[in-house]
Design a protein around this motif. Structure first.
Motif, PDB file in Angstrom:
ATOM      1  N   ALA A   4      31.443 -25.442 -22.256  1.00  0.00           N
ATOM      2  CA  ALA A   4      32.787 -25.320 -23.207  1.00  0.00           C
ATOM      3  C   ALA A   4      33.354 -24.577 -22.639  1.00  0.00           C
ATOM      4  N   ARG A   5      34.857 -25.231 -23.156  1.00  0.00           N
ATOM      5  CA  ARG A   5      35.396 -24.215 -23.083  1.00  0.00           C
ATOM      6  C   ARG A   5      35.146 -23.223 -24.038  1.00  0.00           C
ATOM      7  N   ASN A   6      34.841 -23.123 -25.289  1.00  0.00           N
ATOM      8  CA  ASN A   6      33.875 -21.813 -26.272  1.00  0.00           C
ATOM      9  C   ASN A   6      32.529 -21.479 -26.598  1.00  0.00           C
ATOM     10  N   VAL A   7      31.633 -21.812 -25.951  1.00  0.00           N
ATOM     11  CA  VAL A   7      30.075 -21.533 -25.786  1.00  0.00           C
ATOM     12  C   VAL A   7      30.082 -20.877 -26.581  1.00  0.00           C
ATOM     13  N   ASP A   8      29.872 -20.353 -28.076  1.00  0.00           N
ATOM     14  CA  ASP A   8      29.278 -19.529 -28.774  1.00  0.00           C
ATOM     15  C   ASP A   8      29.531 -20.932 -29.807  1.00  0.00           C
ATOM     16  N   ARG A   9      29.973 -21.732 -29.831  1.00  0.00           N
ATOM     17  CA  ARG A   9      28.951 -22.640 -30.395  1.00  0.00           C
ATOM     18  C   ARG A   9      27.917 -23.097 -30.763  1.00  0.00           C
ATOM     19  N   LEU A  10      27.402 -23.085 -28.971  1.00  0.00           N
ATOM     20  CA  LEU A  10      26.210 -23.040 -28.329  1.00  0.00           C
ATOM     21  C   LEU A  10      24.729 -22.656 -28.155  1.00  0.00           C
TER      22      LEU A  10
ATOM     23  N   ASN B  47      23.239 -20.945 -30.408  1.00  0.00           N
ATOM     24  CA  ASN B  47      22.058 -21.369 -31.642  1.00  0.00           C
ATOM     25  C   ASN B  47      20.853 -22.467 -30.162  1.00  0.00           C
ATOM     26  N   LEU B  48      21.680 -23.325 -29.852  1.00  0.00           N
ATOM     27  CA  LEU B  48      20.811 -23.572 -28.175  1.00  0.00           C
ATOM     28  C   LEU B  48      20.229 -22.723 -27.942  1.00  0.00           C
ATOM     29  N   ALA B  49      20.711 -21.678 -27.041  1.00  0.00           N
ATOM     30  CA  ALA B  49      20.271 -20.614 -25.841  1.00  0.00           C
ATOM     31  C   ALA B  49      19.539 -20.235 -26.950  1.00  0.00           C
ATOM     32  N   ARG B  50      19.535 -19.546 -28.208  1.00  0.00           N
ATOM     33  CA  ARG B  50      18.205 -18.564 -29.222  1.00  0.00           C
ATOM     34  C   ARG B  50      16.900 -20.013 -29.260  1.00  0.00           C
ATOM     35  N   ARG B  51      17.190 -21.277 -29.142  1.00  0.00           N
ATOM     36  CA  ARG B  51      15.785 -22.011 -29.308  1.00  0.00           C
ATOM     37  C   ARG B  51      15.064 -22.110 -28.227  1.00  0.00           C
ATOM     38  N   TYR B  52      16.195 -22.803 -26.860  1.00  0.00           N
ATOM     39  CA  TYR B  52      15.652 -23.167 -25.422  1.00  0.00           C
ATOM     40  C   TYR B  52      15.765 -22.431 -24.704  1.00  0.00           C
ATOM     41  N   SER B  53      16.040 -20.636 -25.323  1.00  0.00           N
ATOM     42  CA  SER B  53      16.110 -19.706 -23.943  1.00  0.00           C
ATOM     43  C   SER B  53      15.744 -19.350 -22.830  1.00  0.00           C
TER      44      SER B  53
ATOM     45  N   GLU C 220      21.269 -22.727 -19.540  1.00  0.00           N
ATOM     46  CA  GLU C 220      22.719 -21.884 -19.433  1.00  0.00           C
ATOM     47  C   GLU C 220      23.735 -21.680 -19.672  1.00  0.00           C
ATOM     48  N   LEU C 221      24.411 -21.257 -20.537  1.00  0.00           N
ATOM     49  CA  LEU C 221      25.581 -21.579 -21.538  1.00  0.00           C
ATOM     50  C   LEU C 221      27.261 -20.364 -20.119  1.00  0.00           C
ATOM     51  N   ILE C 222      27.738 -21.421 -19.613  1.00  0.00           N
ATOM     52  CA  ILE C 222      29.164 -20.981 -19.232  1.00  0.00           C
ATOM     53  C   ILE C 222      30.316 -21.893 -19.682  1.00  0.00           C
ATOM     54  N   GLU C 223      31.163 -21.172 -19.988  1.00  0.00           N
ATOM     55  CA  GLU C 223      31.805 -21.324 -20.461  1.00  0.00           C
ATOM     56  C   GLU C 223      33.316 -21.695 -19.230  1.00  0.00           C
ATOM     57  N   LEU C 224      34.146 -22.839 -19.324  1.00  0.00           N
ATOM     58  CA  LEU C 224      33.894 -23.682 -18.492  1.00  0.00           C
ATOM     59  C   LEU C 224      35.865 -24.419 -19.013  1.00  0.00           C
ATOM     60  N   ASP C 225      36.543 -24.936 -17.913  1.00  0.00           N
ATOM     61  CA  ASP C 225      37.429 -25.557 -18.239  1.00  0.00           C
ATOM     62  C   ASP C 225      37.696 -26.753 -17.483  1.00  0.00           C
ATOM     63  N   VAL C 226      37.788 -27.209 -17.212  1.00  0.00           N
ATOM     64  CA  VAL C 226      36.749 -28.387 -15.946  1.00  0.00           C
ATOM     65  C   VAL C 226      38.169 -29.180 -15.451  1.00  0.00           C
TER      66      VAL C 226
END
Length: 286
Positions: free
Chosen positions: A33-39, A41-47, A51-57
């Motif tokens: 996502a452009r801003n992975v801060d919104r994700l 919670n997913l990282a905490r639950r499914y560590s 893998e979270l990565i900031e990306l401009d497609v």
């Protein structure tokens, strides 16, 4: 066997619903996502799974790095869901060149960039699913969304050709063409309309009046769309395009009827450009 997914635009809408479902079912996920801060919670639950990565497609080298990260973290990539995209409603005449290009770049070249990065390793694996989110509007067009519809039409055409190219070595490609989904799409699209020139009141003005208060009442359920996407990742025999939503089916049926009538009316003109002698048309490859 669990699969490894890469989902763009994972922070909201169809992308977030699919990310939640994929992880809940024990799959691995590279969520961008452009801003992975919104994700977070997913990282905490499914560590262990995500893998979270900031990306401009629109950044092709960054797309390649994301695919490399998927391989480094999970050893393979099985499903690419190209979901990132947006629309800004506006008359074409009132859209700046930069804004028009930005919308095309995100909605179409984002798909191209991620597919270009992922396809070589799927070819080597001789397996993989590339699932591209297009739009039912690619079938009929809509006033005020020239850039968005052009990009989504391109996504559907790109996917149809790609599906034929990659089928022989075990990779599947499909374009999802949904109707209105209850995400933030409508709210974002309506949020950038300039003061309309009076000539556009009967078209874009009408769209704005029709969609006033529409955000949050759209008929499509993103969680149900996510279930369909997950099920597609388990199937080998896929259509090149799949329409989702009763509203999309209705509008496409209306558009197809108009096109059929126009084709019949103009049939003689359409045929008039051939040479007089008989010729053999090229076959349509499956």
């Amino acid at each position: 066997m669990s699969k490894t997914w890469l989902i763009t635009g994972s922070a909201s809408g169809i992308g977030l619903s699919t990310a939640e479902l994929v992880l809940a079912r024990g799959e691995n996920l590279v969520a961008t996502a452009r801003n992975v801060d919104r994700l977070l919670n997913l990282a905490r639950r499914y560590s262990q799974q995500v893998e979270l990565i900031e990306l401009d497609v629109t950044d092709a080298p960054a797309a390649r790095r994301v695919v490399d990260t998927a391989m480094e973290r999970f050893g393979r990539l099985d499903v690419l869901l190209n979901n990132a995209g947006y629309a800004h409603l506006s008359p074409f005449e009132q859209v700046s060149e930069d804004d028009f290009k930005a919308e095309i770049d995100t909605n179409f070249y984002g798909v191209v960039n991620l597919t270009r990065a992922a396809l070589p390793l799927m070819r080597r694996q001789k397996s993989g699913h590339i699932i591209n989110i297009s739009s039912s509007s690619a079938r009929f067009g809509s006033p005020g969304s020239t850039a968005y519809t052009a990009a989504k039409w391109a996504v559907s055409g790109f996917t149809a050709s790609l599906a034929k190219e990659v089928k022989p070595f075990g990779v599947k490609a499909i374009a999802i063409e949904p109707g209105s989904i209850r995400t933030n799409w409508t709210r974002v699209a309506r949020g950038h309309v300039p003061p309309l020139l009076p000539e556009y009141e009967p078209t874009i003005g009408a769209i704005m009046r029709i969609t006033e208060g529409y955000a949050g009442t759209e008929p499509g359920d993103p969680d149900k769309v996510a279930v369909v996407i997950f099920d597609l990742s388990r199937q080998d025999d896929l259509p090149e395009q799949l329409v989702l939503g009763s509203d999309a089916l209705g509008r496409i049926a209306q558009s197809d009827a108009v096109r059929s009538a126009a084709a019949l009316y103009w049939d003689k003109i359409s045929r008039s450009t051939d040479f007089d002698e008989p010729t053999t048309p090229l076959p349509l490859l499956d």
